[in-house]
Design an enzyme around this catalytic site. Structure first.
Site, PDB file in Angstrom:
ATOM      1  N   CYS A 225       0.804  -1.227   0.000  1.00 36.12           N
ATOM      2  CA  CYS A 225       0.000   0.000   0.000  1.00 36.12           C
ATOM      3  C   CYS A 225       0.837   1.277   0.000  1.00 36.12           C
ATOM      4  O   CYS A 225       0.293   2.355  -0.218  1.00 36.12           O
ATOM      5  CB  CYS A 225      -0.925   0.011   1.218  1.00 36.12           C
ATOM      6  SG  CYS A 225      -2.081  -1.388   1.255  1.00 36.12           S
ATOM      7  N   HIS A 304      12.454   1.173   5.614  1.00 34.62           N
ATOM      8  CA  HIS A 304      12.253  -0.243   5.284  1.00 34.62           C
ATOM      9  C   HIS A 304      12.755  -1.107   6.437  1.00 34.62           C
ATOM     10  O   HIS A 304      13.910  -1.038   6.824  1.00 34.62           O
ATOM     11  CB  HIS A 304      13.025  -0.593   4.002  1.00 34.62           C
ATOM     12  CG  HIS A 304      12.446  -1.766   3.262  1.00 34.62           C
ATOM     13  ND1 HIS A 304      12.210  -2.982   3.854  1.00 34.62           N
ATOM     14  CD2 HIS A 304      12.048  -1.897   1.966  1.00 34.62           C
ATOM     15  CE1 HIS A 304      11.703  -3.822   2.963  1.00 34.62           C
ATOM     16  NE2 HIS A 304      11.589  -3.183   1.815  1.00 34.62           N
ATOM     17  N   HIS A 388      -2.354  19.717   7.246  1.00 35.30           N
ATOM     18  CA  HIS A 388      -3.214  18.607   6.829  1.00 35.30           C
ATOM     19  C   HIS A 388      -2.436  17.288   6.906  1.00 35.30           C
ATOM     20  O   HIS A 388      -1.233  17.249   6.636  1.00 35.30           O
ATOM     21  CB  HIS A 388      -3.720  18.817   5.404  1.00 35.30           C
ATOM     22  CG  HIS A 388      -4.371  20.152   5.178  1.00 35.30           C
ATOM     23  ND1 HIS A 388      -5.608  20.468   5.674  1.00 35.30           N
ATOM     24  CD2 HIS A 388      -3.926  21.258   4.527  1.00 35.30           C
ATOM     25  CE1 HIS A 388      -5.918  21.703   5.333  1.00 35.30           C
ATOM     26  NE2 HIS A 388      -4.915  22.214   4.642  1.00 35.30           N
ATOM     27  N   HIS A 392      -2.735   6.785   5.458  1.00 33.46           N
ATOM     28  CA  HIS A 392      -3.244   5.675   4.656  1.00 33.46           C
ATOM     29  C   HIS A 392      -4.457   5.029   5.313  1.00 33.46           C
ATOM     30  O   HIS A 392      -4.414   4.597   6.462  1.00 33.46           O
ATOM     31  CB  HIS A 392      -2.140   4.632   4.462  1.00 33.46           C
ATOM     32  CG  HIS A 392      -2.625   3.331   3.911  1.00 33.46           C
ATOM     33  ND1 HIS A 392      -3.372   3.244   2.761  1.00 33.46           N
ATOM     34  CD2 HIS A 392      -2.488   2.058   4.368  1.00 33.46           C
ATOM     35  CE1 HIS A 392      -3.670   1.984   2.531  1.00 33.46           C
ATOM     36  NE2 HIS A 392      -3.148   1.243   3.496  1.00 33.46           N
ATOM     37  N   HIS A 421     -14.540   5.174   4.861  1.00 34.46           N
ATOM     38  CA  HIS A 421     -15.984   4.950   4.893  1.00 34.46           C
ATOM     39  C   HIS A 421     -16.585   4.924   3.494  1.00 34.46           C
ATOM     40  O   HIS A 421     -17.384   4.051   3.158  1.00 34.46           O
ATOM     41  CB  HIS A 421     -16.659   6.036   5.740  1.00 34.46           C
ATOM     42  CG  HIS A 421     -18.141   5.890   5.857  1.00 34.46           C
ATOM     43  ND1 HIS A 421     -19.026   6.456   4.948  1.00 34.46           N
ATOM     44  CD2 HIS A 421     -18.906   5.219   6.764  1.00 34.46           C
ATOM     45  CE1 HIS A 421     -20.260   6.159   5.301  1.00 34.46           C
ATOM     46  NE2 HIS A 421     -20.227   5.410   6.397  1.00 34.46           N
ATOM     47  N   ASN A 425     -10.492   0.534   1.708  1.00 30.89           N
ATOM     48  CA  ASN A 425      -9.026   0.556   1.569  1.00 30.89           C
ATOM     49  C   ASN A 425      -8.692   0.372   0.093  1.00 30.89           C
ATOM     50  O   ASN A 425      -8.750  -0.739  -0.433  1.00 30.89           O
ATOM     51  CB  ASN A 425      -8.399  -0.554   2.419  1.00 30.89           C
ATOM     52  CG  ASN A 425      -6.878  -0.568   2.320  1.00 30.89           C
ATOM     53  OD1 ASN A 425      -6.279   0.162   1.543  1.00 30.89           O
ATOM     54  ND2 ASN A 425      -6.253  -1.427   3.117  1.00 30.89           N
TER      55      ASN A 425
END
Length: 499
Positions: A225, A304, A388, A392, A421, A425
Protein backbone atom coordinates in the site's frame (compact mmCIF):
# COMPACT_ATOMS: atom_id res chain seq x y z
CA UNK A 1 -21.55 33.51 42.51
CA UNK A 2 -18.93 32.94 39.80
CA UNK A 3 -17.26 29.57 40.03
CA UNK A 4 -13.61 29.58 41.13
CA UNK A 5 -11.00 28.57 38.58
CA UNK A 6 -9.41 25.24 39.49
CA UNK A 7 -5.65 25.18 40.21
CA UNK A 8 -5.19 22.43 37.60
CA UNK A 9 -6.74 24.61 34.87
CA UNK A 10 -4.70 27.63 35.93
CA UNK A 11 -1.43 25.67 35.91
CA UNK A 12 -2.19 24.13 32.51
CA UNK A 13 -2.85 27.61 31.05
CA UNK A 14 0.44 28.88 32.53
CA UNK A 15 2.25 25.84 31.09
CA UNK A 16 0.78 26.54 27.67
CA UNK A 17 2.00 30.15 27.85
CA UNK A 18 5.48 28.96 28.85
CA UNK A 19 5.48 26.52 25.94
CA UNK A 20 4.36 29.19 23.47
CA UNK A 21 7.00 31.58 24.80
CA UNK A 22 9.71 28.94 24.41
CA UNK A 23 8.64 28.13 20.87
CA UNK A 24 8.55 31.78 19.86
CA UNK A 25 11.97 32.46 21.40
CA UNK A 26 13.74 29.50 19.79
CA UNK A 27 12.05 29.86 16.39
CA UNK A 28 13.04 33.55 16.19
CA UNK A 29 16.45 33.32 17.88
CA UNK A 30 18.31 34.76 14.87
CA UNK A 31 16.02 37.76 14.81
CA UNK A 32 16.58 38.39 18.51
CA UNK A 33 20.36 38.16 18.00
CA UNK A 34 20.44 40.43 14.95
CA UNK A 35 18.28 43.21 16.39
CA UNK A 36 20.85 44.33 19.07
CA UNK A 37 23.66 44.19 16.49
CA UNK A 38 21.70 46.33 14.03
CA UNK A 39 20.73 48.78 16.79
CA UNK A 40 24.41 49.04 17.84
CA UNK A 41 25.52 49.71 14.24
CA UNK A 42 22.81 52.37 13.83
CA UNK A 43 23.81 54.11 17.08
CA UNK A 44 27.48 54.12 15.97
CA UNK A 45 26.57 55.59 12.57
CA UNK A 46 24.48 58.33 14.20
CA UNK A 47 27.33 59.09 16.62
CA UNK A 48 29.85 59.59 13.80
CA UNK A 49 27.81 62.18 11.93
CA UNK A 50 27.77 62.92 8.18
CA UNK A 51 31.24 64.55 8.04
CA UNK A 52 32.95 61.56 9.66
CA UNK A 53 31.11 59.12 7.40
CA UNK A 54 32.14 61.12 4.25
CA UNK A 55 35.74 61.26 5.44
CA UNK A 56 35.72 57.48 6.04
CA UNK A 57 34.29 56.86 2.53
CA UNK A 58 36.96 59.04 0.87
CA UNK A 59 39.71 57.16 2.70
CA UNK A 60 38.75 53.93 0.94
CA UNK A 61 40.78 53.11 -2.20
CA UNK A 62 39.04 51.10 -4.94
CA UNK A 63 41.07 49.01 -7.36
CA UNK A 64 39.19 48.34 -10.62
CA UNK A 65 40.91 44.96 -11.15
CA UNK A 66 40.00 43.82 -7.65
CA UNK A 67 36.40 44.91 -8.12
CA UNK A 68 36.11 43.00 -11.42
CA UNK A 69 37.71 39.86 -9.94
CA UNK A 70 35.42 39.99 -6.89
CA UNK A 71 32.36 40.45 -9.10
CA UNK A 72 33.41 37.52 -11.28
CA UNK A 73 33.89 35.26 -8.25
CA UNK A 74 30.47 36.23 -6.84
CA UNK A 75 28.76 35.57 -10.19
CA UNK A 76 30.64 32.28 -10.62
CA UNK A 77 29.72 31.09 -7.11
CA UNK A 78 26.07 32.07 -7.64
CA UNK A 79 25.99 30.18 -10.97
CA UNK A 80 27.45 27.03 -9.40
CA UNK A 81 24.94 27.26 -6.54
CA UNK A 82 21.89 27.58 -8.77
CA UNK A 83 23.09 24.87 -11.17
CA UNK A 84 23.70 22.38 -8.35
CA UNK A 85 20.43 23.20 -6.60
CA UNK A 86 17.85 20.38 -6.97
CA UNK A 87 15.05 21.09 -9.41
CA UNK A 88 11.69 21.90 -7.89
CA UNK A 89 9.12 19.15 -8.50
CA UNK A 90 5.51 20.21 -8.92
CA UNK A 91 2.28 18.25 -8.80
CA UNK A 92 0.28 19.91 -11.56
CA UNK A 93 -2.92 17.97 -10.82
CA UNK A 94 -4.25 14.48 -10.13
CA UNK A 95 -7.40 12.45 -10.76
CA UNK A 96 -9.06 9.70 -8.73
CA UNK A 97 -11.13 6.89 -10.22
CA UNK A 98 -14.77 6.80 -9.16
CA UNK A 99 -16.30 3.30 -9.45
CA UNK A 100 -19.75 2.98 -11.03
CA UNK A 101 -22.74 2.37 -8.76
CA UNK A 102 -23.19 -1.04 -10.39
CA UNK A 103 -20.08 -2.21 -8.50
CA UNK A 104 -21.41 -1.13 -5.10
CA UNK A 105 -21.28 -3.75 -2.32
CA UNK A 106 -23.57 -2.98 0.63
CA UNK A 107 -23.01 -4.96 3.82
CA UNK A 108 -26.08 -7.13 3.15
CA UNK A 109 -24.78 -8.13 -0.28
CA UNK A 110 -21.29 -8.87 1.04
CA UNK A 111 -22.60 -11.05 3.85
CA UNK A 112 -25.10 -12.86 1.62
CA UNK A 113 -22.30 -13.80 -0.78
CA UNK A 114 -20.07 -14.87 2.13
CA UNK A 115 -22.82 -17.15 3.51
CA UNK A 116 -23.31 -18.82 0.12
CA UNK A 117 -19.61 -19.20 -0.73
CA UNK A 118 -18.62 -20.35 2.79
CA UNK A 119 -21.84 -22.20 3.68
CA UNK A 120 -19.81 -25.17 4.94
CA UNK A 121 -17.88 -22.91 7.33
CA UNK A 122 -20.23 -20.66 9.33
CA UNK A 123 -17.44 -19.64 11.72
CA UNK A 124 -15.59 -17.92 8.87
CA UNK A 125 -18.81 -16.12 7.91
CA UNK A 126 -19.27 -14.90 11.50
CA UNK A 127 -15.64 -13.78 11.61
CA UNK A 128 -16.03 -11.69 8.44
CA UNK A 129 -19.20 -10.16 9.84
CA UNK A 130 -17.38 -9.08 13.01
CA UNK A 131 -14.54 -7.56 10.95
CA UNK A 132 -16.98 -5.72 8.70
CA UNK A 133 -18.96 -4.37 11.67
CA UNK A 134 -15.82 -2.77 13.13
CA UNK A 135 -14.06 -1.89 9.85
CA UNK A 136 -15.19 1.72 9.45
CA UNK A 137 -16.38 1.03 5.90
CA UNK A 138 -19.70 2.35 4.62
CA UNK A 139 -22.42 1.00 2.35
CA UNK A 140 -21.08 2.53 -0.89
CA UNK A 141 -17.70 0.83 -1.31
CA UNK A 142 -17.19 -1.09 -4.55
CA UNK A 143 -15.78 -4.41 -5.76
CA UNK A 144 -15.00 -5.35 -9.38
CA UNK A 145 -17.59 -7.31 -11.44
CA UNK A 146 -15.66 -10.62 -11.18
CA UNK A 147 -16.14 -10.63 -7.39
CA UNK A 148 -19.91 -10.17 -7.73
CA UNK A 149 -20.31 -13.65 -9.21
CA UNK A 150 -21.10 -16.63 -6.97
CA UNK A 151 -18.55 -18.07 -6.76
CA UNK A 152 -16.16 -15.26 -7.78
CA UNK A 153 -14.37 -15.54 -11.15
CA UNK A 154 -10.83 -14.20 -10.58
CA UNK A 155 -9.56 -14.88 -14.12
CA UNK A 156 -6.68 -13.17 -15.89
CA UNK A 157 -9.13 -11.65 -18.38
CA UNK A 158 -11.30 -10.21 -15.60
CA UNK A 159 -8.23 -8.76 -13.84
CA UNK A 160 -7.08 -7.10 -17.08
CA UNK A 161 -10.54 -5.64 -17.62
CA UNK A 162 -10.55 -4.21 -14.11
CA UNK A 163 -7.08 -2.72 -14.64
CA UNK A 164 -8.14 -1.12 -17.92
CA UNK A 165 -11.33 0.29 -16.41
CA UNK A 166 -9.54 1.91 -13.44
CA UNK A 167 -6.31 3.04 -15.08
CA UNK A 168 -7.79 4.36 -18.32
CA UNK A 169 -10.61 6.20 -16.48
CA UNK A 170 -8.16 7.91 -14.11
CA UNK A 171 -5.77 8.67 -16.99
CA UNK A 172 -8.53 10.16 -19.18
CA UNK A 173 -9.65 12.36 -16.30
CA UNK A 174 -6.08 13.54 -15.66
CA UNK A 175 -5.50 14.43 -19.33
CA UNK A 176 -8.80 16.34 -19.43
CA UNK A 177 -8.05 18.27 -16.22
CA UNK A 178 -4.50 19.25 -17.19
CA UNK A 179 -4.89 19.64 -20.95
CA UNK A 180 -1.79 17.47 -21.34
CA UNK A 181 -1.14 15.83 -24.70
CA UNK A 182 -0.27 12.15 -24.19
CA UNK A 183 2.73 12.65 -26.50
CA UNK A 184 4.20 15.08 -23.95
CA UNK A 185 4.59 12.41 -21.27
CA UNK A 186 8.30 11.71 -20.78
CA UNK A 187 8.14 9.35 -17.77
CA UNK A 188 5.45 6.80 -16.87
CA UNK A 189 5.31 4.87 -13.58
CA UNK A 190 2.53 2.41 -12.73
CA UNK A 191 2.36 0.66 -9.35
CA UNK A 192 0.12 -2.30 -8.53
CA UNK A 193 1.13 -4.76 -5.84
CA UNK A 194 -0.55 -8.12 -6.59
CA UNK A 195 -1.48 -8.03 -10.28
CA UNK A 196 1.70 -8.05 -12.38
CA UNK A 197 0.84 -9.27 -15.91
CA UNK A 198 2.92 -9.62 -19.06
CA UNK A 199 2.99 -7.27 -20.93
CA UNK A 200 3.20 -4.93 -17.97
CA UNK A 201 0.58 -2.42 -16.88
CA UNK A 202 2.81 0.44 -18.07
CA UNK A 203 2.99 -1.21 -21.50
CA UNK A 204 -0.81 -1.41 -21.46
CA UNK A 205 -0.99 2.37 -20.92
CA UNK A 206 1.60 3.04 -23.63
CA UNK A 207 -0.37 0.92 -26.09
CA UNK A 208 -3.73 2.51 -25.32
CA UNK A 209 -2.52 6.13 -25.53
CA UNK A 210 0.12 5.56 -28.25
CA UNK A 211 2.86 7.17 -26.19
CA UNK A 212 6.29 8.00 -27.60
CA UNK A 213 8.78 5.22 -28.27
CA UNK A 214 11.47 6.90 -26.13
CA UNK A 215 9.30 7.15 -23.02
CA UNK A 216 10.89 5.98 -19.76
CA UNK A 217 8.38 3.52 -18.31
CA UNK A 218 8.34 1.52 -15.07
CA UNK A 219 5.98 -0.99 -13.45
CA UNK A 220 6.31 -1.53 -9.70
CA UNK A 221 4.76 -4.61 -8.10
CA UNK A 222 4.76 -6.42 -4.76
CA UNK A 223 5.43 -3.22 -2.77
CA UNK A 224 2.10 -2.99 -0.96
CA UNK A 225 0.00 0.00 0.00
CA UNK A 226 2.98 2.37 0.27
CA UNK A 227 3.98 1.86 -3.38
CA UNK A 228 2.31 5.13 -4.39
CA UNK A 229 4.86 7.19 -2.45
CA UNK A 230 7.68 4.97 -3.74
CA UNK A 231 6.49 5.84 -7.25
CA UNK A 232 6.50 9.55 -6.34
CA UNK A 233 10.07 9.17 -5.04
CA UNK A 234 11.14 7.42 -8.25
CA UNK A 235 9.49 10.13 -10.35
CA UNK A 236 11.29 12.81 -8.33
CA UNK A 237 14.68 11.16 -8.86
CA UNK A 238 14.05 10.78 -12.60
CA UNK A 239 12.90 14.39 -12.95
CA UNK A 240 16.12 15.55 -11.27
CA UNK A 241 18.22 14.08 -14.09
CA UNK A 242 15.81 14.74 -16.98
CA UNK A 243 15.11 18.49 -17.14
CA UNK A 244 12.05 19.96 -18.83
CA UNK A 245 10.08 16.71 -18.41
CA UNK A 246 6.61 15.50 -17.42
CA UNK A 247 6.05 12.37 -15.32
CA UNK A 248 2.75 10.53 -14.90
CA UNK A 249 2.34 8.25 -11.88
CA UNK A 250 -0.57 5.80 -11.71
CA UNK A 251 -1.33 4.07 -8.41
CA UNK A 252 -3.88 1.29 -8.06
CA UNK A 253 -4.58 -2.19 -6.69
CA UNK A 254 -6.44 -4.72 -8.79
CA UNK A 255 -8.86 -6.58 -6.51
CA UNK A 256 -9.93 -9.40 -8.86
CA UNK A 257 -6.90 -11.70 -8.25
CA UNK A 258 -6.92 -10.80 -4.53
CA UNK A 259 -10.19 -12.57 -3.74
CA UNK A 260 -9.42 -15.26 -1.15
CA UNK A 261 -11.88 -18.17 -1.17
CA UNK A 262 -10.56 -20.19 1.77
CA UNK A 263 -11.29 -20.17 5.50
CA UNK A 264 -8.05 -18.94 7.13
CA UNK A 265 -9.02 -15.97 9.30
CA UNK A 266 -5.78 -14.04 8.80
CA UNK A 267 -6.37 -14.24 5.03
CA UNK A 268 -10.08 -13.35 5.16
CA UNK A 269 -9.44 -9.87 6.61
CA UNK A 270 -8.29 -8.30 3.27
CA UNK A 271 -11.58 -9.46 1.68
CA UNK A 272 -13.42 -7.24 4.16
CA UNK A 273 -11.25 -4.13 3.75
CA UNK A 274 -9.88 -3.82 0.20
CA UNK A 275 -11.98 -2.15 -2.48
CA UNK A 276 -11.68 -0.74 -6.02
CA UNK A 277 -9.73 2.46 -6.53
CA UNK A 278 -6.93 4.18 -8.43
CA UNK A 279 -5.36 7.57 -9.06
CA UNK A 280 -3.22 9.26 -11.73
CA UNK A 281 -0.85 12.16 -10.97
CA UNK A 282 1.05 14.57 -13.24
CA UNK A 283 4.42 15.76 -11.92
CA UNK A 284 6.78 18.11 -13.71
CA UNK A 285 10.03 20.03 -13.27
CA UNK A 286 9.09 22.72 -15.80
CA UNK A 287 9.37 26.08 -14.07
CA UNK A 288 6.62 27.73 -16.11
CA UNK A 289 4.15 25.17 -14.73
CA UNK A 290 4.62 26.57 -11.23
CA UNK A 291 1.72 29.02 -11.50
CA UNK A 292 -0.94 26.43 -12.28
CA UNK A 293 0.54 23.53 -10.29
CA UNK A 294 -1.36 22.63 -7.14
CA UNK A 295 1.53 21.46 -4.97
CA UNK A 296 5.31 21.45 -4.68
CA UNK A 297 7.08 18.34 -3.41
CA UNK A 298 9.31 19.11 -0.42
CA UNK A 299 10.44 15.76 1.00
CA UNK A 300 10.06 12.01 0.56
CA UNK A 301 11.27 9.79 3.43
CA UNK A 302 11.30 6.00 3.09
CA UNK A 303 11.77 3.49 5.92
CA UNK A 304 12.25 -0.24 5.28
CA UNK A 305 12.18 -2.78 8.12
CA UNK A 306 12.60 -5.84 5.89
CA UNK A 307 15.81 -6.92 7.65
CA UNK A 308 13.65 -8.06 10.57
CA UNK A 309 12.00 -11.45 9.95
CA UNK A 310 8.73 -10.56 11.71
CA UNK A 311 8.42 -7.32 9.77
CA UNK A 312 9.19 -9.09 6.50
CA UNK A 313 6.51 -11.74 7.05
CA UNK A 314 3.74 -9.64 8.63
CA UNK A 315 1.99 -9.07 5.25
CA UNK A 316 2.57 -11.98 2.89
CA UNK A 317 0.86 -13.55 -0.09
CA UNK A 318 0.81 -17.33 0.27
CA UNK A 319 -1.30 -20.48 -0.03
CA UNK A 320 -3.41 -21.86 2.79
CA UNK A 321 -3.36 -25.65 3.60
CA UNK A 322 -6.07 -26.18 0.97
CA UNK A 323 -4.12 -24.43 -1.78
CA UNK A 324 -6.14 -21.18 -1.85
CA UNK A 325 -3.96 -18.11 -2.48
CA UNK A 326 -4.45 -14.99 -0.37
CA UNK A 327 -2.71 -12.24 1.56
CA UNK A 328 -2.04 -13.15 5.20
CA UNK A 329 -1.95 -10.41 7.83
CA UNK A 330 0.05 -11.08 11.00
CA UNK A 331 -1.23 -10.30 14.50
CA UNK A 332 1.98 -8.29 15.02
CA UNK A 333 1.10 -5.94 12.16
CA UNK A 334 0.16 -2.89 14.26
CA UNK A 335 3.22 -3.23 16.54
CA UNK A 336 5.52 -3.50 13.51
CA UNK A 337 3.80 -0.52 11.87
CA UNK A 338 4.40 1.47 15.06
CA UNK A 339 8.12 0.69 15.02
CA UNK A 340 8.37 1.60 11.32
CA UNK A 341 6.57 4.88 12.03
CA UNK A 342 9.04 5.71 14.83
CA UNK A 343 11.97 5.22 12.46
CA UNK A 344 10.29 7.34 9.80
CA UNK A 345 9.53 10.12 12.30
CA UNK A 346 13.17 10.16 13.46
CA UNK A 347 14.21 10.92 9.88
CA UNK A 348 11.47 13.34 8.87
CA UNK A 349 11.32 15.35 12.10
CA UNK A 350 14.52 17.39 11.52
CA UNK A 351 13.33 18.23 8.00
CA UNK A 352 9.93 19.68 8.91
CA UNK A 353 9.74 20.65 12.58
CA UNK A 354 10.35 24.20 13.85
CA UNK A 355 13.62 24.83 15.70
CA UNK A 356 11.96 24.69 19.13
CA UNK A 357 10.71 21.12 18.63
CA UNK A 358 13.95 20.05 16.95
CA UNK A 359 15.93 21.21 19.98
CA UNK A 360 13.70 19.31 22.43
CA UNK A 361 13.73 16.25 20.17
CA UNK A 362 17.56 16.31 20.03
CA UNK A 363 18.02 16.82 23.79
CA UNK A 364 15.71 13.93 24.72
CA UNK A 365 17.22 11.68 22.02
CA UNK A 366 20.72 12.30 23.40
CA UNK A 367 19.49 11.71 26.94
CA UNK A 368 17.84 8.40 26.05
CA UNK A 369 20.35 6.96 23.58
CA UNK A 370 23.71 8.30 24.80
CA UNK A 371 23.27 9.12 28.48
CA UNK A 372 20.84 6.21 29.08
CA UNK A 373 18.47 8.40 31.07
CA UNK A 374 15.03 7.02 31.85
CA UNK A 375 13.18 9.76 29.98
CA UNK A 376 9.92 9.28 28.13
CA UNK A 377 10.33 9.51 24.34
CA UNK A 378 9.43 12.97 23.06
CA UNK A 379 6.56 12.98 20.59
CA UNK A 380 7.05 16.07 18.41
CA UNK A 381 4.06 18.30 17.82
CA UNK A 382 3.64 17.73 14.09
CA UNK A 383 0.59 20.00 14.13
CA UNK A 384 3.07 22.89 14.07
CA UNK A 385 4.71 21.51 10.93
CA UNK A 386 1.60 20.52 8.94
CA UNK A 387 -1.89 21.84 8.37
CA UNK A 388 -3.21 18.61 6.83
CA UNK A 389 -2.58 14.88 7.36
CA UNK A 390 -3.28 12.13 4.82
CA UNK A 391 -2.91 8.83 6.71
CA UNK A 392 -3.24 5.68 4.66
CA UNK A 393 -6.81 4.42 5.08
CA UNK A 394 -5.73 0.85 5.69
CA UNK A 395 -8.38 0.25 8.33
CA UNK A 396 -9.87 1.81 11.42
CA UNK A 397 -7.12 0.36 13.65
CA UNK A 398 -4.39 1.99 11.52
CA UNK A 399 -6.02 5.42 11.71
CA UNK A 400 -6.72 5.08 15.45
CA UNK A 401 -3.13 4.10 16.17
CA UNK A 402 -1.61 7.00 14.22
CA UNK A 403 -4.05 9.49 15.70
CA UNK A 404 -2.97 8.36 19.16
CA UNK A 405 0.77 8.26 18.46
CA UNK A 406 0.87 11.64 16.69
CA UNK A 407 -1.62 13.24 19.12
CA UNK A 408 -3.91 14.41 16.32
CA UNK A 409 -7.42 15.79 16.61
CA UNK A 410 -10.53 14.24 15.03
CA UNK A 411 -10.41 16.89 12.28
CA UNK A 412 -6.82 15.98 11.38
CA UNK A 413 -7.82 12.37 10.64
CA UNK A 414 -11.24 13.21 9.20
CA UNK A 415 -10.08 12.83 5.58
CA UNK A 416 -8.69 9.36 6.30
CA UNK A 417 -11.79 8.13 8.13
CA UNK A 418 -14.21 9.48 5.53
CA UNK A 419 -12.16 8.00 2.68
CA UNK A 420 -12.22 4.61 4.40
CA UNK A 421 -15.98 4.95 4.89
CA UNK A 422 -16.79 6.00 1.33
CA UNK A 423 -14.23 4.04 -0.73
CA UNK A 424 -12.72 1.43 1.61
CA UNK A 425 -9.03 0.56 1.57
CA UNK A 426 -7.98 1.40 -1.99
CA UNK A 427 -4.34 0.57 -1.18
CA UNK A 428 -1.72 2.96 -2.61
CA UNK A 429 -4.30 5.34 -4.09
CA UNK A 430 -6.09 6.05 -0.78
CA UNK A 431 -3.83 9.05 -0.03
CA UNK A 432 -5.12 10.83 -3.14
CA UNK A 433 -8.77 10.27 -2.24
CA UNK A 434 -7.95 11.85 1.13
CA UNK A 435 -6.24 14.84 -0.47
CA UNK A 436 -9.25 15.20 -2.76
CA UNK A 437 -11.54 15.18 0.30
CA UNK A 438 -9.62 18.08 1.88
CA UNK A 439 -9.88 20.04 -1.38
CA UNK A 440 -13.59 19.26 -1.75
CA UNK A 441 -14.16 20.66 1.73
CA UNK A 442 -12.48 23.93 0.69
CA UNK A 443 -9.79 23.64 3.36
CA UNK A 444 -6.68 23.77 1.15
CA UNK A 445 -5.05 27.22 1.12
CA UNK A 446 -1.84 28.57 -0.39
CA UNK A 447 1.14 27.75 1.82
CA UNK A 448 -0.53 24.83 3.60
CA UNK A 449 1.72 21.82 4.21
CA UNK A 450 0.50 18.24 3.79
CA UNK A 451 1.97 15.07 5.27
CA UNK A 452 1.14 11.82 3.47
CA UNK A 453 1.93 8.64 5.44
CA UNK A 454 1.60 5.12 4.01
CA UNK A 455 2.48 1.59 5.15
CA UNK A 456 3.26 -1.38 2.94
CA UNK A 457 4.36 -5.00 2.93
CA UNK A 458 8.02 -5.68 3.43
CA UNK A 459 7.59 -3.85 5.92
CA UNK A 460 7.69 -0.19 4.86
CA UNK A 461 6.62 3.20 6.18
CA UNK A 462 6.91 6.03 3.66
CA UNK A 463 6.19 9.74 3.92
CA UNK A 464 5.80 12.59 1.46
CA UNK A 465 5.58 16.28 2.31
CA UNK A 466 3.87 18.74 -0.05
CA UNK A 467 3.32 22.49 0.03
CA UNK A 468 0.21 24.02 -1.53
CA UNK A 469 1.08 26.39 -4.36
CA UNK A 470 -2.21 28.28 -4.59
CA UNK A 471 -5.67 28.52 -3.08
CA UNK A 472 -7.71 25.56 -4.33
CA UNK A 473 -11.42 26.00 -4.89
CA UNK A 474 -13.62 22.99 -4.20
CA UNK A 475 -14.87 21.40 -7.44
CA UNK A 476 -18.59 21.80 -8.14
CA UNK A 477 -18.89 19.48 -11.14
CA UNK A 478 -16.90 16.97 -13.16
CA UNK A 479 -15.76 13.42 -12.44
CA UNK A 480 -14.25 14.08 -8.98
CA UNK A 481 -14.74 11.28 -6.44
CA UNK A 482 -16.43 13.53 -3.85
CA UNK A 483 -18.45 15.90 -6.04
CA UNK A 484 -21.82 14.19 -5.57
CA UNK A 485 -21.45 13.25 -1.90
CA UNK A 486 -19.20 15.77 -0.11
CA UNK A 487 -22.27 17.55 1.28
CA UNK A 488 -23.04 14.40 3.31
CA UNK A 489 -19.62 14.28 4.98
CA UNK A 490 -18.33 14.03 7.61
CA UNK A 491 -20.62 11.31 8.94
CA UNK A 492 -20.73 9.75 12.36
CA UNK A 493 -19.14 6.28 12.19
CA UNK A 494 -20.24 4.01 15.06
CA UNK A 495 -17.74 1.75 16.82
CA UNK A 496 -19.79 -1.27 15.78
CA UNK A 497 -22.35 -1.46 12.96
CA UNK A 498 -25.02 -4.03 13.77
CA UNK A 499 -25.48 -6.31 10.75
Amino acid sequence: MPQAISPEFSSSVKLNYVKLGYQYLVNHILTFLLIPIMVGVLIEVLRLGPDEILKLWNSLHFDLVKILCSSFLIIFAATIYFMSKPLSIYLVDYACYKPPVTCRVPFATFMEHAKIILRSNPKSVDFQMRILERSGLGEETCLPPAIHYIPPRPTMKAAREEAQEIIFSAMDSLLNKTGLDAKDIDILIVNCSIFSPTPSLSAMVINNYKLRSNIKSFSLSGMGCSAGLISIDLARDLLQVHPNSNAVVISTEIITPNCYQGKERAMLVPNCLFRMGGAAMLLTNRRWERRRAKYRLLHVVRTHKGADDKAYRCVMEEEDPEGNVGVKLSKDLMAIAGEALKSNITTIAPLVLPASDQLLFLIILIGRKILNLNWKPYIPDFKQAFEHFCIHAGGRAVIDELQKKLQLSAEHVEASRMTLHRFGNTSSSSLWYELSYIEAKGRMKKGDRIWQIAFGSGFKCNSAVWKCNRNIKPPTDGPGPWVDCIHRYPVQIPEVVQL
